[in-house]
Design a protein around this motif. Structure first.
Motif, mmCIF file in Angstrom:
data_model
loop_
_atom_site.group_PDB
_atom_site.id
_atom_site.type_symbol
_atom_site.label_atom_id
_atom_site.label_comp_id
_atom_site.label_asym_id
_atom_site.label_seq_id
_atom_site.Cartn_x
_atom_site.Cartn_y
_atom_site.Cartn_z
ATOM 1 N N ALA A 1 0.838 -1.206 0.000
ATOM 2 C CA ALA A 1 0.000 0.000 0.000
ATOM 3 C C ALA A 1 0.872 1.255 0.000
ATOM 4 N N LEU A 2 1.923 1.243 0.807
ATOM 5 C CA LEU A 2 2.825 2.401 0.861
ATOM 6 C C LEU A 2 3.541 2.609 -0.475
ATOM 7 N N ASN A 3 3.993 1.529 -1.055
ATOM 8 C CA ASN A 3 4.666 1.646 -2.353
ATOM 9 C C ASN A 3 3.709 2.110 -3.446
ATOM 10 N N SER A 4 2.436 1.750 -3.326
ATOM 11 C CA SER A 4 1.472 2.214 -4.320
ATOM 12 C C SER A 4 1.310 3.730 -4.243
ATOM 13 N N ILE A 5 1.461 4.295 -3.063
ATOM 14 C CA ILE A 5 1.410 5.750 -2.912
ATOM 15 C C ILE A 5 2.596 6.374 -3.647
ATOM 16 N N LYS A 6 3.752 5.778 -3.477
ATOM 17 C CA LYS A 6 4.946 6.315 -4.134
ATOM 18 C C LYS A 6 4.813 6.267 -5.654
ATOM 19 N N ARG A 7 4.071 5.306 -6.161
ATOM 20 C CA ARG A 7 3.900 5.164 -7.619
ATOM 21 C C ARG A 7 2.791 6.043 -8.186
ATOM 22 N N LEU A 8 2.009 6.673 -7.323
ATOM 23 C CA LEU A 8 0.931 7.526 -7.817
ATOM 24 C C LEU A 8 1.507 8.658 -8.652
ATOM 25 N N SER A 9 0.808 8.982 -9.691
ATOM 26 C CA SER A 9 1.201 10.097 -10.544
ATOM 27 C C SER A 9 0.377 11.310 -10.119
ATOM 28 N N ALA A 10 0.987 12.119 -9.274
ATOM 29 C CA ALA A 10 0.289 13.273 -8.704
ATOM 30 C C ALA A 10 0.058 14.346 -9.762
ATOM 31 N N PRO A 11 -1.013 15.089 -9.625
ATOM 32 C CA PRO A 11 -1.207 16.245 -10.511
ATOM 33 C C PRO A 11 0.003 17.170 -10.405
ATOM 34 N N LYS A 12 0.353 17.802 -11.510
ATOM 35 C CA LYS A 12 1.584 18.610 -11.548
ATOM 36 C C LYS A 12 1.597 19.701 -10.489
ATOM 37 N N GLU A 13 0.440 20.217 -10.128
ATOM 38 C CA GLU A 13 0.366 21.296 -9.150
ATOM 39 C C GLU A 13 0.798 20.863 -7.746
ATOM 40 N N ILE A 14 0.784 19.566 -7.480
ATOM 41 C CA ILE A 14 1.157 19.086 -6.144
ATOM 42 C C ILE A 14 2.299 18.069 -6.194
ATOM 43 N N LYS A 15 3.049 18.056 -7.278
ATOM 44 C CA LYS A 15 4.171 17.113 -7.422
ATOM 45 C C LYS A 15 5.191 17.277 -6.286
ATOM 46 N N ASP A 16 5.504 18.523 -5.932
ATOM 47 C CA ASP A 16 6.498 18.759 -4.877
ATOM 48 C C ASP A 16 6.017 18.227 -3.534
ATOM 49 N N GLU A 17 4.753 18.448 -3.218
ATOM 50 C CA GLU A 17 4.195 17.956 -1.964
ATOM 51 C C GLU A 17 4.180 16.424 -1.942
ATOM 52 N N HIS A 18 3.852 15.821 -3.089
ATOM 53 C CA HIS A 18 3.859 14.357 -3.197
ATOM 54 C C HIS A 18 5.280 13.818 -2.977
ATOM 55 N N LYS A 19 6.232 14.463 -3.607
ATOM 56 C CA LYS A 19 7.635 14.034 -3.483
ATOM 57 C C LYS A 19 8.096 14.100 -2.023
ATOM 58 N N GLU A 20 7.738 15.177 -1.340
ATOM 59 C CA GLU A 20 8.117 15.327 0.069
ATOM 60 C C GLU A 20 7.429 14.256 0.925
ATOM 61 N N PHE A 21 6.177 13.967 0.639
ATOM 62 C CA PHE A 21 5.455 12.933 1.376
ATOM 63 C C PHE A 21 6.085 11.556 1.143
ATOM 64 N N CYS A 22 6.575 11.326 -0.062
ATOM 65 C CA CYS A 22 7.217 10.037 -0.372
ATOM 66 C C CYS A 22 8.476 9.808 0.461
ATOM 67 N N LYS A 23 9.143 10.886 0.873
ATOM 68 C CA LYS A 23 10.286 10.729 1.777
ATOM 69 C C LYS A 23 9.820 10.137 3.102
ATOM 70 N N LEU A 24 8.678 10.608 3.592
ATOM 71 C CA LEU A 24 8.113 10.041 4.818
ATOM 72 C C LEU A 24 7.726 8.577 4.612
ATOM 73 N N ILE A 25 7.210 8.275 3.439
ATOM 74 C CA ILE A 25 6.816 6.901 3.123
ATOM 75 C C ILE A 25 8.020 5.963 3.206
ATOM 76 N N ASP A 26 9.167 6.415 2.704
ATOM 77 C CA ASP A 26 10.371 5.577 2.758
ATOM 78 C C ASP A 26 10.718 5.206 4.197
ATOM 79 N N TYR A 27 10.623 6.165 5.095
ATOM 80 C CA TYR A 27 10.911 5.875 6.502
ATOM 81 C C TYR A 27 9.813 5.018 7.128
ATOM 82 N N THR A 28 8.601 5.206 6.695
ATOM 83 C CA THR A 28 7.495 4.402 7.204
ATOM 84 C C THR A 28 7.680 2.936 6.803
ATOM 85 N N ILE A 29 8.192 2.715 5.611
ATOM 86 C CA ILE A 29 8.462 1.339 5.169
ATOM 87 C C ILE A 29 9.545 0.710 6.038
ATOM 88 N N LYS A 30 10.597 1.466 6.331
ATOM 89 C CA LYS A 30 11.650 0.958 7.224
ATOM 90 C C LYS A 30 11.067 0.634 8.601
#
Length: 174
Positions: free
Chosen positions: A85-114
């Motif tokens: 489920a977490l990896n599926s979030i990382k693979r989501l193709s966010a709308p361009k207007e929120i790409k930066d926010e998605h990218k920052e959230f994915c950093k949290l996802i990486d730690y959540t997976i660990k």
């Protein structure tokens, strides 16, 4: 024009181009080339978060099971469900207007997976009543938490959700 191929076969330039084009099209379809709408992105994000929370809750509840009743395979399946489920979030193709926010959230996802991996080990150690291992794993979990706090914006999810809701409102107004 003909080009040599493996095993002595000959492929025309036109066929080779068609094969490459087909492979590229298949790859782009699998990676979800186009960004999702804000509404679709939100739905996918919420579904994945819900799936992760459910799997992790089930996994953590297993630490209270009797060792004889504990199914390590089932616990691993719960871990894998959460990580999927977490990896599926990382693979989501966010709308361009929120790409930066998605990218920052994915950093949290990486730690959540660990942390999820360590949580699985904690459950296994707790069921086995291995207090020394539990203590070491709790320390490891704290280290992950501290590293995450140092390297990530703790408000990344709130920032993403806020930007996403604003984008949805803008799309509804158009």
């Amino acid at each position: 024009m003909q080009l040599p191929c493996q095993k002595g076969k000959v492929i025309t330039m036109k066929k080779r181009f068609a094969m490459i084009f087909a492979a590229l099209m298949a790859a782009s379809m699998m990676t979800g080339c186009g960004a999702l709408s804000a509404e679709d992105y939100k739905e996918e994000l919420e579904d994945a978060m819900s799936d992760c929370n459910e799997a992790m809750s089930d996994l953590m509840a297993m630490q209270y099971e009797d060792e004889d009743d504990f199914d390590k395979g089932d616990a691993k399946e719960k871990l894998n469900d959460a990580k999927s489920a977490l990896n599926s979030i990382k693979r989501l193709s966010a709308p361009k207007e929120i790409k930066d926010e998605h990218k920052e959230f994915c950093k949290l996802i990486d730690y959540t997976i660990k942390a999820a991996d360590v949580q699985y080990e904690l459950v296994v150690a707790a069921v086995a009543d291995d207090d020394d291992k539990v203590e070491k794993l709790e320390e490891k979990m704290e280290e992950i938490q501290e590293e995450m706090e140092d390297k990530c914006d703790s408000s990344a999810y709130a920032d993403l959700y806020s930007a996403l809701n604003e984008l949805i409102e803008e799309e509804e107004d158009d």
